[in-house]
Enzyme design. Sequence first.
Site, PDB file in Angstrom:
ATOM      1  CB  SER A 114      -0.974  -0.002   1.173  1.00 37.99           C
ATOM      2  OG  SER A 114      -2.004  -0.941   0.939  1.00 37.99           O
ATOM      3  CB  ILE A 115       4.391   2.244   0.146  1.00 40.87           C
ATOM      4  CG1 ILE A 115       4.539   1.782   1.593  1.00 40.87           C
ATOM      5  CG2 ILE A 115       5.158   3.553  -0.035  1.00 40.87           C
ATOM      6  CD1 ILE A 115       5.970   1.476   2.008  1.00 40.87           C
TER       7      ILE A 115
END
Length: 392
Positions: A114-115
């Site tokens: 999710s970065i």
Amino acid sequence: MTGKTAFETRYGFARSAVLLSNWRENPFNRWSFQNVGELVPSAPVAASGGTEPPRQELGSLLGEKVSLANGPETVAAFLARSDTDALTIMKAGSIVGDWFAPHMDFGGRHIIFSISKSFTAILAGILEGEGVFDPEAPVISYIPEAKGSAYGDASARHVLDMSVSLDFEEAYLDPESAFARYRRATLWNPGGGTESLREFILTLQRLAEPHGQTFRYRSPNSDLLGMLVERASGQRLTDLLREKLWLPLGAASEASITVDMEGTARTAGGISVTPRDLARVGEMMRQGGTASGRRIVPEAWVRDTVETGGSSEAWRRGTMAFLFPEGRYRNKWYQTGAQSGAFCGIGIHGQWLYVNPKAEVVIAKMSSQPVPVDDQLDVEAVAFFEALSRMV
């Protein structure tokens, strides 16, 4: 023929044991998180081709102790306990050191989960600065077919700040959930190829609560953001990443992003990069949107993202306030609310990009934690990063 192959000796299992059905499970993720493109269709994002400076060891820092929940623990022990695959630390723009687990090589790519959301929001910020993208515009002004879905009366700002009132749960481990259907649409799970990511997202419906009131961490929002920036710019997501971020940043290594049956990029979680290049993104944000003196993202956008923007009320109403009690969430980045002004991008299974402006420190941590979300370990990771920032 007897004896282990070189692969088995290094990873502890045969390559044939890694399947689409288990690639995110321990121990297979120690290899698959570095080789996602062998399991899920992926598109490349070319780099500038510059030479990466040599690996720099952390040395004596590994033996230093940090105070965590259960008492003092060495840096090396915490890295092992938190299933770290790679760690890169920067101080005032220079590399302090790198650390790699035995099963990961210097220069190797690793999925950041999710970065990826934070990267995609940077693209939105760049396009906003160019006058191409309006974060306050309705979603349907860019994606008319979203009418009738949860996004039919939402704005791009709601999408950016995870405040869409979306009837969807991040049930990572439930094979019968809507989340499992979502994973199939991304081709991350077996059984995909009958419904595209776009088609899936446009079936999602909303809750009764108005948009904008509560921080709800829902990954489909960030895949929709990728579609928004594509529609606004008229360019493919991979081209945008390369032209607007990766080349101007001076990234040393090629990145990649997973794609679905239609070639739609998984901007919520599919990007893979090297630890050094991940740290470079954090350093660019620490520098207010510049890299090597070159403006990449508008300074006002960075300040809004990491300092002033976001609703503390919406954050407190969400389910992650335990991690940053004084925090906020803006443009897919977390403001910690700490006196240091620290902010970060976070991904499941232990991916972190932590930036401490006061200490001038950037820490990129890539991991293969056995479970997607470990709340207690996340709290300890934040304490670990704060301690490291004081040490270097």
